[in-house]
Design a protein around this motif. Structure first.
Motif, PDB file in Angstrom:
ATOM      1  N   ASN A  62     102.086 -79.605 -55.003  1.00  0.00           N
ATOM      2  CA  ASN A  62     103.098 -78.631 -55.396  1.00  0.00           C
ATOM      3  C   ASN A  62     104.144 -78.437 -54.305  1.00  0.00           C
ATOM      4  O   ASN A  62     104.752 -77.379 -54.218  1.00  0.00           O
ATOM      5  N   LYS A  63     104.333 -79.464 -53.473  1.00  0.00           N
ATOM      6  CA  LYS A  63     105.308 -79.366 -52.393  1.00  0.00           C
ATOM      7  C   LYS A  63     106.309 -80.506 -52.507  1.00  0.00           C
ATOM      8  O   LYS A  63     106.010 -81.565 -53.069  1.00  0.00           O
TER       9      LYS A  63
ATOM     10  N   ASN B  53     107.385 -75.136 -50.891  1.00  0.00           N
ATOM     11  CA  ASN B  53     106.488 -74.981 -52.031  1.00  0.00           C
ATOM     12  C   ASN B  53     107.350 -74.814 -53.280  1.00  0.00           C
ATOM     13  O   ASN B  53     108.163 -73.899 -53.360  1.00  0.00           O
ATOM     14  N   VAL B  54     107.163 -75.699 -54.250  1.00  0.00           N
ATOM     15  CA  VAL B  54     108.009 -75.674 -55.436  1.00  0.00           C
ATOM     16  C   VAL B  54     107.793 -74.424 -56.276  1.00  0.00           C
ATOM     17  O   VAL B  54     108.630 -74.087 -57.123  1.00  0.00           O
ATOM     18  N   GLN B  55     106.688 -73.725 -56.069  1.00  0.00           N
ATOM     19  CA  GLN B  55     106.409 -72.515 -56.836  1.00  0.00           C
ATOM     20  C   GLN B  55     106.934 -71.251 -56.161  1.00  0.00           C
ATOM     21  O   GLN B  55     106.857 -70.175 -56.730  1.00  0.00           O
ATOM     22  N   SER B  56     107.455 -71.370 -54.950  1.00  0.00           N
ATOM     23  CA  SER B  56     107.971 -70.205 -54.246  1.00  0.00           C
ATOM     24  C   SER B  56     109.393 -69.890 -54.711  1.00  0.00           C
ATOM     25  O   SER B  56     110.075 -70.731 -55.317  1.00  0.00           O
ATOM     26  N   GLU B  57     109.843 -68.689 -54.399  1.00  0.00           N
ATOM     27  CA  GLU B  57     111.187 -68.284 -54.781  1.00  0.00           C
ATOM     28  C   GLU B  57     112.229 -69.006 -53.929  1.00  0.00           C
ATOM     29  O   GLU B  57     111.998 -69.304 -52.754  1.00  0.00           O
ATOM     30  N   ARG B  58     113.371 -69.236 -54.526  1.00  0.00           N
ATOM     31  CA  ARG B  58     114.449 -69.933 -53.829  1.00  0.00           C
ATOM     32  C   ARG B  58     115.183 -68.961 -52.914  1.00  0.00           C
ATOM     33  O   ARG B  58     115.569 -67.871 -53.329  1.00  0.00           O
TER      34      ARG B  58
END
Length: 253
Positions: free
Chosen positions: A177-178, A231-236
């Motif tokens: 997920n990175k 981390n693709v699931q974290s906020e931008r």
């Protein structure tokens, strides 16, 4: 004499009517005695049986239901040698993780392709981990960074996206997920164009990898670029606030 004899016969006939219920006689049978004869058709209520104290005492006493017996656990704690663990840990500090489908290609073919197409200073070792996860163990950090900053690489007709290996990696609990992205800092003053300063600023976004070659050489001054693992699931993150100390003053501003 005849009369007496007749009387005796009549008495005998009466007895047969009473006792035998002769249907051919002149007198009907006695209804009172008939009721006594037919009494056996009625249900006879039997007297209650006496309760025996010895019967109750002889019954076995059943135990009351209890909680289910817990299963025994055979797990035990053990302390491993720390020095040996850290020695093995250092061998994978320059490792990457990618996913390869070995259904239509073998591991030997992938190794041959890596050796022929990747320009590396030292060796790289491929270790399949299951569920298509493969560890690329590099001997040199520079080689690892050169492959990692590509983002995705084509191997065996497949596009492989890498992520950094981390301790206690588990193929069942660690999904990929990175991703690697280039972070720009536009209109940054030139006094901030130091590798350590830029990498410190990039830590707010994710895990910094390296600087762009043009940023290192300061070929243009309108923006800087830093390669960061996020981390693709974290906020931008849209912007950051940079603080520093004024020369001669300890208070940040």
């Amino acid at each position: 004499m005849v009369t007496g004899a007749s009387k005796s016969e009549n008495e005998n006939d009466g007895k047969r009517l009473v006792g035998d219920g002769d249907p051919h006689g002149d007198r009907p049978p006695d209804r009172g005695k008939q009721r006594q004869i037919t009494n056996f058709w009625r249900p006879v209520s039997s007297p209650p049986l006496p309760q025996s104290e010895s019967t109750e005492a002889s019954l076995p006493t059943l135990p009351r239901p209890t909680d289910p017996v817990p299963k025994k656990s055979y797990a035990r704690a053990v302390i491993i040698p720390q020095e040996e663990y850290e020695e093995r840990l250092n061998k994978y500090c320059f490792a990457l993780i990618g996913r390869l489908n070995f259904r239509f290609i073998s591991l030997d073919e992938i190794i041959s392709e890596v050796a022929g197409n990747w320009i590396l200073k030292e060796k790289v070792k491929l270790i399949p981990m299951g569920k298509e996860f493969t560890i690329f163990q590099f001997d040199l950090e520079r080689d690892m960074a050169s492959i990692w900053r590509r983002g995705s690489t084509k191997l065996g007709g497949q596009y492989v996206r890498f992520q950094r290996w981390c301790p206690d990696f588990n193929i069942h609990e660690k999904p990929v997920n990175k991703a690697l992205i280039w972070v720009r800092f536009p209109e940054l003053p030139l006094e901030y164009w130091h590798e350590k300063v830029l990498l410190t600023m990039a830590k707010v976004v994710g895990r910094p990898v390296e600087l762009d070659q043009r940023t290192k050489q300061v070929l243009y001054g309108n923006f800087t670029r830093v390669l960061v693992e996020i981390n693709v699931q974290s906020e931008r993150l849209e912007e950051i606030q940079v603080e520093r100390k004024h020369p001669g003053i300890d208070a940040p501003f």
